[in-house]
Design an enzyme around this catalytic site. Sequence first.
Site, PDB file in Angstrom:
ATOM      1  N   THR A 177       5.422   4.764   5.236  1.00 31.73           N
ATOM      2  CA  THR A 177       4.675   3.548   5.301  1.00 31.73           C
ATOM      3  C   THR A 177       4.468   3.100   6.644  1.00 31.73           C
ATOM      4  OG1 THR A 177       5.839   2.601   3.090  1.00 31.73           O
ATOM      5  CG2 THR A 177       5.759   0.871   4.951  1.00 31.73           C
ATOM      6  N   ARG A 205       2.709   1.807 -10.127  1.00 32.47           N
ATOM      7  CA  ARG A 205       3.933   1.575  -9.505  1.00 32.47           C
ATOM      8  C   ARG A 205       3.679   0.873  -8.436  1.00 32.47           C
ATOM      9  NH1 ARG A 205       6.213   3.183  -4.489  1.00 32.47           N
ATOM     10  NH2 ARG A 205       8.269   3.310  -4.445  1.00 32.47           N
ATOM     11  N   GLY A 229      11.167   3.168   3.322  1.00 34.08           N
ATOM     12  CA  GLY A 229      12.095   3.945   2.732  1.00 34.08           C
ATOM     13  C   GLY A 229      11.785   4.012   1.014  1.00 34.08           C
ATOM     14  N   GLY A 231      11.272   2.996  -2.267  1.00 37.99           N
ATOM     15  CA  GLY A 231      11.313   1.616  -2.523  1.00 37.99           C
ATOM     16  C   GLY A 231      12.163   1.062  -3.530  1.00 37.99           C
TER      17      GLY A 231
HETATM   18  N1  ASP Z   1       8.832   1.969   0.545  1.00 36.93           N
HETATM   19  C1  ASP Z   1       7.470   2.962   0.292  1.00 36.93           C
HETATM   20  C2  ASP Z   1       7.626   3.119  -0.928  1.00 36.93           C
HETATM   21  O1  ASP Z   1       8.581   3.093  -1.797  1.00 36.93           O
HETATM   22  C3  ASP Z   1       7.555   3.960   1.053  1.00 36.93           C
HETATM   23  C4  ASP Z   1       8.172   4.417   2.404  1.00 36.93           C
HETATM   24  O2  ASP Z   1       8.478   3.286   3.066  1.00 36.93           O
HETATM   25  O3  ASP Z   1       8.623   5.493   2.667  1.00 36.93           O
HETATM   26  O4  ASP Z   1       6.523   3.340  -1.536  1.00 36.93           O
END
Ligand code: ASP
Length: 313
Positions: A177, A205, A229, A231
């Site tokens: 992200t 999603r 992270g 999510g």
């Molecule tokens: N938070 C994002 C998600 O869940 C992915 C990420 O931040 O790595 O899609």
Amino acid sequence: MAFALAVHAGAGTLQPEKQIQPFIHAGLRAALLAGFAVLADGGTALDAVTAAVVTMEDNPLFNAGRGSVLTMEGSAEMDAAIMEGAGRRAGAVGGITGPRNPILAARMVMQRSEHVLLVGEGAIRFLREQGMAMETPDYFVTERRQAVLLAELSRRADELNKPSHDAAKAQDSKHGTVGAVACDKAGTLAAATSTGGMTAKLPGRLSDSPLIGAGTFADNATCAVSATGHGEPFIRWVVAHDVSARMRYLRETLDQAAGNVVAELAQVGGSGGLIAVDTSGRITLPFNSQGMYRGTIGVDGAPMTAIWREKLT
Ligand code: ASP
């Protein structure tokens, strides 16, 4: 008056091939410098985080805009949110394909609609009516992400036959992200987050990123936060707002609040991290994963970046 900006471009079990590591640092630096140019000129935190995130969305190395990870059906569906700490103004989009820069779409929702979050086709219709240019779906899809999707789908097929499947660990390698937080010369805060989500996600999603309080939050009374992270735990633990709430109700410092939230997440399998800034320009960048693509810049204009647990340089 001091100002400060931090960016991230994802967290997890980061294994960038050696030859692309310099490009990751360069991508983070470009984002920092884009935001710095705004802040040094007396611009707003909102404009600074927008400028920083746009550069990372345009960079196919990062999971946002062009180069987003793909759904299990092979399409890119993007989420983004932006929030300003003065008056808690916010805008967000979810599950969209079209605008080259989803963060500009989120900002358009904030500035030109009476709503906070628009998703899917309704969002696209609104953005079109507002004059936002659209890319064709293949603009967002890169060969690199197609290869990762194929690998993930075949790994899943293999995993089905294995007895011990460590789901949390498996999640680590397939997300990412981009995000930015800033404090401008006037002491106003802003946060922006943009993502393609997680590889092989179900169509429809939504991640934590467009959810105000989960992946993105800003309030001049406390801090601005952008998270990255896995999510689902970040949504259930309402991560970004929790950092702010700890500062507000427990009187924790920015460092303590962010560190405690990220440590608590680790205990529930919430792999990842966040970047946050307060109104005196203090920055914190905690994560509980192997690494987090991250960087900071302050009044001296020197961009500092890091990938794993090493110090920023
Ligand atoms: N938070 C994002 C998600 O869940 C992915 C990420 O931040 O790595 O899609």
